[in-house]
Scaffold this motif. Structure first.
Motif, PDB file in Angstrom:
ATOM      1  N   HIS A 141      19.551  46.647  46.747  1.00 43.40           N
ATOM      2  CA  HIS A 141      18.952  47.983  46.740  1.00 43.40           C
ATOM      3  C   HIS A 141      19.330  48.663  45.438  1.00 43.40           C
ATOM      4  O   HIS A 141      20.495  48.955  45.197  1.00 43.40           O
ATOM      5  N   CYS A 199      11.355  46.246  42.000  1.00 41.74           N
ATOM      6  CA  CYS A 199      10.727  46.189  43.331  1.00 41.74           C
ATOM      7  C   CYS A 199       9.872  44.927  43.447  1.00 41.74           C
ATOM      8  O   CYS A 199       9.924  44.203  44.441  1.00 41.74           O
ATOM      9  N   SER A 234      13.787  43.448  44.834  1.00 43.07           N
ATOM     10  CA  SER A 234      14.796  44.439  45.237  1.00 43.07           C
ATOM     11  C   SER A 234      14.146  45.533  46.055  1.00 43.07           C
ATOM     12  O   SER A 234      12.965  45.829  45.896  1.00 43.07           O
ATOM     13  N   ARG A 235      14.928  46.144  46.919  1.00 43.74           N
ATOM     14  CA  ARG A 235      14.518  47.415  47.502  1.00 43.74           C
ATOM     15  C   ARG A 235      14.811  48.473  46.462  1.00 43.74           C
ATOM     16  O   ARG A 235      15.900  48.473  45.878  1.00 43.74           O
ATOM     17  N   THR A 264      14.691  52.654  45.309  1.00 44.90           N
ATOM     18  CA  THR A 264      14.446  54.085  45.545  1.00 44.90           C
ATOM     19  C   THR A 264      14.507  54.784  44.203  1.00 44.90           C
ATOM     20  O   THR A 264      15.468  54.608  43.459  1.00 44.90           O
ATOM     21  N   ASP A 297      13.724  64.547  39.617  1.00 40.48           N
ATOM     22  CA  ASP A 297      13.926  65.971  39.921  1.00 40.48           C
ATOM     23  C   ASP A 297      12.713  66.829  39.585  1.00 40.48           C
ATOM     24  O   ASP A 297      12.762  68.053  39.712  1.00 40.48           O
ATOM     25  N   VAL A 342      -1.727  58.650  39.858  1.00 43.73           N
ATOM     26  CA  VAL A 342      -2.141  57.260  40.071  1.00 43.73           C
ATOM     27  C   VAL A 342      -0.916  56.349  40.059  1.00 43.73           C
ATOM     28  O   VAL A 342      -0.786  55.433  40.882  1.00 43.73           O
ATOM     29  N   GLN A 360       1.032  56.560  43.290  1.00 47.16           N
ATOM     30  CA  GLN A 360       0.380  55.804  44.370  1.00 47.16           C
ATOM     31  C   GLN A 360       0.617  54.311  44.217  1.00 47.16           C
ATOM     32  O   GLN A 360       0.848  53.591  45.189  1.00 47.16           O
ATOM     33  N   ALA A 397       4.153  53.450  45.150  1.00 45.30           N
ATOM     34  CA  ALA A 397       4.314  53.495  46.609  1.00 45.30           C
ATOM     35  C   ALA A 397       3.701  52.263  47.251  1.00 45.30           C
ATOM     36  O   ALA A 397       4.269  51.681  48.179  1.00 45.30           O
ATOM     37  N   ARG A 398       2.550  51.847  46.743  1.00 44.40           N
ATOM     38  CA  ARG A 398       1.904  50.640  47.300  1.00 44.40           C
ATOM     39  C   ARG A 398       2.770  49.412  47.105  1.00 44.40           C
ATOM     40  O   ARG A 398       2.798  48.511  47.929  1.00 44.40           O
ATOM     41  N   ASP A 399       3.478  49.383  45.968  1.00 39.98           N
ATOM     42  CA  ASP A 399       4.373  48.248  45.728  1.00 39.98           C
ATOM     43  C   ASP A 399       5.584  48.275  46.657  1.00 39.98           C
ATOM     44  O   ASP A 399       6.263  47.261  46.809  1.00 39.98           O
ATOM     45  N   GLY A 400       5.866  49.433  47.208  1.00 41.35           N
ATOM     46  CA  GLY A 400       6.987  49.524  48.128  1.00 41.35           C
ATOM     47  C   GLY A 400       8.160  50.320  47.605  1.00 41.35           C
ATOM     48  O   GLY A 400       9.219  50.362  48.235  1.00 41.35           O
ATOM     49  N   THR A 459      10.385  53.367  47.189  1.00 38.01           N
ATOM     50  CA  THR A 459      10.592  54.619  47.915  1.00 38.01           C
ATOM     51  C   THR A 459      10.747  55.736  46.894  1.00 38.01           C
ATOM     52  O   THR A 459      11.588  55.652  46.003  1.00 38.01           O
ATOM     53  N   ARG A 519      11.313  59.666  45.793  1.00 37.37           N
ATOM     54  CA  ARG A 519      11.845  60.981  46.169  1.00 37.37           C
ATOM     55  C   ARG A 519      11.652  61.929  44.996  1.00 37.37           C
ATOM     56  O   ARG A 519      12.417  61.904  44.040  1.00 37.37           O
ATOM     57  N   ALA A 556       9.145  50.368  54.009  1.00 38.22           N
ATOM     58  CA  ALA A 556       8.031  49.462  54.272  1.00 38.22           C
ATOM     59  C   ALA A 556       7.472  48.962  52.943  1.00 38.22           C
ATOM     60  O   ALA A 556       7.437  49.675  51.961  1.00 38.22           O
ATOM     61  N   LYS A 557       7.055  47.716  52.917  1.00 31.61           N
ATOM     62  CA  LYS A 557       6.523  47.144  51.690  1.00 31.61           C
ATOM     63  C   LYS A 557       5.044  47.473  51.511  1.00 31.61           C
ATOM     64  O   LYS A 557       4.430  47.049  50.563  1.00 31.61           O
TER      65      LYS A 557
END
Lengths: 474, 443
Positions: free
Chosen positions: A183, A201, A205-206, A208, A212, A227, A230, A233-236, A238, A240, B320-321
């Protein structure tokens, strides 16, 4: 000849036409150009040839991105296979080994041997100004007629309570990883942070990413950042956003980041943390004040439009003095600086450059020229012609149809004043616009240029065609 | 599938439609939307639930829409003027008497209000922000009822007095936080949200109300500063002032008649905000016909991409992936996000702009997917691609924002009532003029 006259003559003979501090893309280009002009050149480097670009920047990151793209392609290909394959996960050691081979190959074009053959004196050591006409390292003294500072910029150090030096990675150290983090937490949503977050990713790896600001890539067009968000996010990844890191707790095998999002606190636990919050010009240890060169910690060396510092014998180029911190800008501005201090003829202005840049995520985000808000702030009426990559045949066929081409032209005529391209190969496509802008090709001429069918760059022609298209019925 | 409340005749999409030919359908759907307001209002304080789901707090924006919807109900004969005035008065009294302060449990601060309030106590819930746009929608409701309730009775006089006082209490300049343009809000724990309004969007309403304030008027430059972030683009065959989600266009239009009046930007572009929304509808239709993400259901006659409820990612939301679905989100075209979720109410909400497209779209949608309109009220979101075998993913219950907006937009198409009322408000005219609007009814 009197002794004093002989000493002066000897000193003149030993004085370098140009002493360059920093052997990154700017320093190397400057040295080679100056040598070709017949100048006596000394190139001083503190660590390794190639600078940030070759060692910790563009070159290794693009190699990593290429490997990550392969893994993304494997996942896509797995959807066409029967039976379904296991999730591919990268062996980071092999990925890094490949990266090092590529670095060696690219670095070879500016090897010590080649520099020597070009007549360039290369000296290793930390350089500092002694006075307005002399630079020294621990290996020698280098009197100069002119000097060029091209020391680049390094990762900005975070001010996060608890996040001590060594407990986090930066772009300087991440390519030294031997094992894929389970991670990875990435602090910072600028270009490099996004590139590395998405790559790790895709490698398995996971990830995040904590930013800011309200979006990624502050300074880029908001649709481009949208874009990209998005796609990540589609790749996974996370994501913030609007989240700041307020503290950290470093454990044996993990780092816990405390985050805050408008009063809501949370924690992100990761086995590795990458901090990518910007770059700071490398001026430490140069004793610039000894040479009368003015500088600021955040913005670097102050230069005029001719890249001259407050000491008229000293020039600067690239990341150490400019807002656009890219290898292409470093290289070009270094040549301009050499031209201005050594070549005859009219001095050149770095401010006249048309600068393209690219963030190498998937999709890539490339830009050149004016942004819309810049034009509006400057009172320049502009029109924007937008074509979505989802409407481009080749992009559909390649399954690379995320993104767009936006061409900005002045409201009065068809002159192109800027472009943003978000596409899988935006870094290649933007060059067509750069050529058009540099040569004064307008939208109508561009629309008349036959492009390969099917090709993704045809999107540029189609966007240009919109200039004379009537509005569609509602 | 037989959907409750949707008659059989609505399953066919007619070739020719007009407000007149579709009068019965329009009336039924407007009334259905208004009944949300009736059903989910706390009659003791006038607060209206954000959604029909159990335990939903009040959304102040929904209260703003509801205030206006109540006077529409009077005009439509669905409610008596006296009953509507009494409830409106209770609402205004609640906001006037509610706690204003920097504490975390107040109802508002500096004349603005927290986004979500407890339905009974009216106190801030969910750790939410003091929201500029939601406050503006509420304050617009105050002005609207002030202009409508012009009777001599005690209640109506009190309405005018309180609505005026509530508007005057808003400290618009404070919300600039010392910057040239407005922030998006404020949080009692962390201060001002550190991002502002970028690009054209629903903030137009905030600026007009703020510029028109007699007590804390925004400087003219604040509006100019905001419009510097506008993007005028040729896309999908239209020249538009871009904003992706449909609601961002509709929220200011719900209140203010922007037909034929132009600010400096629109004068330069030889357009106006009304035309711009018509063109935005054209972009939506073109996008849905091209349907680049291959979503089920999208077509030239089924469109409506806006903010609304939607399906969430399969599996763990955290790691989730596959994050292809976004839950409740502001969706937009053509830049996205677009996860195949439509807002079934959105087409009808464009009735004042492109009535034929709105009505054909609504008819087509109801014919193909009658489940999107249970009890004559459109659900917030519908994704025909997800759970396609069982009729598509459908948002549970209803959202107040959608219903309130629909009541008002339909009324503007039918009678121009809300626009007429707001045109009478001197503060609105002043706000528009100070924003640089000229021409048309402002002349």
């Amino acid at each position: 000849m009197a002794r004093s006259q002989r000493t002066a003559a000897t000193r003149r003979k030993k004085t370098y036409d140009l002493v360059i501090i920093g052997a990154g893309p700017g320093g190397l280009a400057a040295a080679e150009f100056a040598a070709r002009l017949g100048a006596r050149v000394a190139l001083l480097e503190r660590e390794r040839l190639g600078g940030v670009s070759l060692n910790t920047g563009s070159v290794p990151s693009k190699s990593l991105i290429r490997s990550a793209t392969l893994f993304a392609a494997m996942r896509e290909a797995a959807r066409l296979q029967q039976p379904a394959q296991a999730e591919p996960v990268a062996d980071l050691q092999r990925v890094i080994a490949r990266l090092r081979r590529m670095q060696r190959r690219i670095g070879g074009y500016h090897s010590e041997a080649r520099l020597k053959r070009a007549g360039i004196e290369l000296h290793y050591g930390a350089a500092r100004f002694v006075d307005e006409r002399l630079i020294a390292t621990n290996m020698g003294r280098f009197p100069f007629h002119h000097a060029l500072v091209a020391t680049g910029a390094g990762p900005t150090r975070p001010q996060i309570p608890g996040l001590i030096e060594g407990s986090y990675l930066t772009s300087d150290t991440i390519f030294g990883l031997e094992k894929l983090p389970e991670h990875l937490a990435v602090v910072g949503g600028g270009a490099l942070g996004c590139e590395l977050a998405q790559s790790f990713c895709r490698l398995g790896s996971r990830v995040t990413i904590i930013q800011d600001e309200a979006g990624f890539l502050p300074g880029e067009e908001r649709d481009a950042a949208q874009v990209l968000a998005q796609s990540m996010a589609r790749d996974g990844v996370t994501i913030r956003l609007n989240t700041s890191v307020t503290g950290a707790r470093v454990g044996k095998a993990e780092v816990v980041l405390r985050t805050q999002n408008y009063g809501r606190t949370a924690e992100v636990q990761a086995d590795r943390v990458l901090v990518s919050i910007g770059r700071t010009p490398c001026t430490d240890g140069l004793s610039l004040e000894s040479a009368g060169v003015r500088a600021d910690t955040a913005t670097g060396i102050a230069v005029d439009e001719f890249l001259r510092t407050s000491n008229p014998r000293v020039y600067a180029a690239g990341d150490v003095c400019l807002r656009h911190r890219y290898a292409n800008v470093a290289e070009r501005t270094a040549r301009i600086a050499v031209h201005n201090c050594l070549a005859k003829g009219r001095p050149m202005r770095h401010t006249a450059l048309t600068i393209p840049w690219c963030t190498f995520c998937a999709p890539e985000i490339a830009h050149v020229g004016l942004q819309v808000w810049q034009a509006r702030n400057e009172g320049i009426p502009i029109r924007t012609f937008t074509v979505m990559m989802q409407d481009i045949d080749r992009a559909i066929l390649d399954r690379q149809d995320v993104g767009f081409v936006k061409l900005h032209s002045t409201g009065r005529n068809d002159k192109i004043v800027g472009a943003t391209i978000v596409a899988s190969r935006a870094s290649e496509m933007i060059n067509e616009v750069c050529v058009a802008m540099s040569t004064g090709i307008g939208l109508r001429e561009l629309a008349d240029v036959l492009h390969i069918y099917p090709s993704q760059s045809d999107a540029i022609r189609i966007a240009a065609m919109d200039l004379d298209e009537p509005l569609a019925p509602g | 599938m037989e959907a409750a409340g949707v008659p059989r005749d609505s399953r066919r999409a007619p070739a020719q439609v007009s407000l007149r030919s579709e009068a019965r359908l329009i009336e039924r759907l407007q009334r259905g939307a208004f009944e949300y307001v009736t059903r989910y209002t706390n009659a003791r304080n006038g607060l209206v639930a954000d959604t029909s789901r159990a335990g939903s707090p009040c959304s102040i924006a929904v209260v703003g829409f509801a205030l206006c919807s109540r006077l529409i109900a009077v005009e439509r004969g669905w409610s008596s003027r006296r009953a509507a005035a009494a409830l409106v008065l209770r609402t205004l009294q609640f906001f006037w008497e509610s706690a204003q302060g920097a504490g975390t449990h107040a109802t508002g601060y500096k004349g603005f209000y927290y986004h979500f309030l407890d339905m009974e106590s009216g106190r801030r819930v969910w750790d939410c922000e003091l929201s500029l746009i939601d406050s503006a929608l509420l304050v617009a409701g105050f002005l609207c009822v002030r202009e409508y309730f012009d009777g001599m009775g005690k209640d109506e006089a009190s309405i005018r007095k309180l609505a005026d006082a509530l508007y005057r209490r808003v400290d618009w300049c404070w919300a600039q936080n010392g910057a040239p343009a407005l922030t998006q809000g404020w949080h009692p724990d962390s201060g001002f949200l550190h991002y502002g309004w970028e690009g054209y969007n629903e903030a137009l309403l905030i600026y007009i109300l703020g510029l028109g304030s007699p007590t804390s008027p925004l400087p003219r430059d604040s509006f100019i500063h905001w419009t510097l972030t506008y993007q005028w683009e040729r896309m999908l065959g239209q020249d538009v002032l871009y904003s992706g989600p449909l609601f961002t266009h509709l929220f200011p239009h719900a209140w203010i008649d922007l037909r034929g009046i132009r600010d400096a930007f629109m004068r330069e572009k030889r357009s106006d905000y009304f035309i711009n929304t018509c063109r935005t509808v054209a972009v939506q239709r073109e996008y849905c016909e091209r349907n680049p993400r291959e979503a089920l259901g999208y077509s030239r006659d089924v469109w409506g991409i806006s903010a609304g409820d939607g399906p969430v990612a399969h599996g763990s939301a955290e790691f989730a992936k596959d994050h292809r679905h976004f839950g409740y989100m502001a969706r937009g075209v053509p830049f996205g996000p677009d996860d195949g979720t439509l807002c079934p109410w959105a087409m009808l909400a464009t009735l004042p702009f492109t009535p034929e497209a709105a009505l054909i779209g609504t008819r087509t949608l109801l014919a193909r997917y009658p489940q999107v309109c249970p009890q004559n009220r459109f659900v917030s979101g519908f994704n025909p691609t997800v759970n396609a075998d069982s009729g598509g993913w459908l948002s549970a219950g209803w959202y107040g924002l959608d219903q309130g907006l629909l009541v008002m937009m339909i009324e503007n198409a039918r009678s121009r009532l809300v626009w007429s009322l707001m045109r009478r408000a001197p503060e609105v005219r002043r706000g528009l003029r100070r924003a640089g609007f000229r021409g048309g009814w402002l002349s």
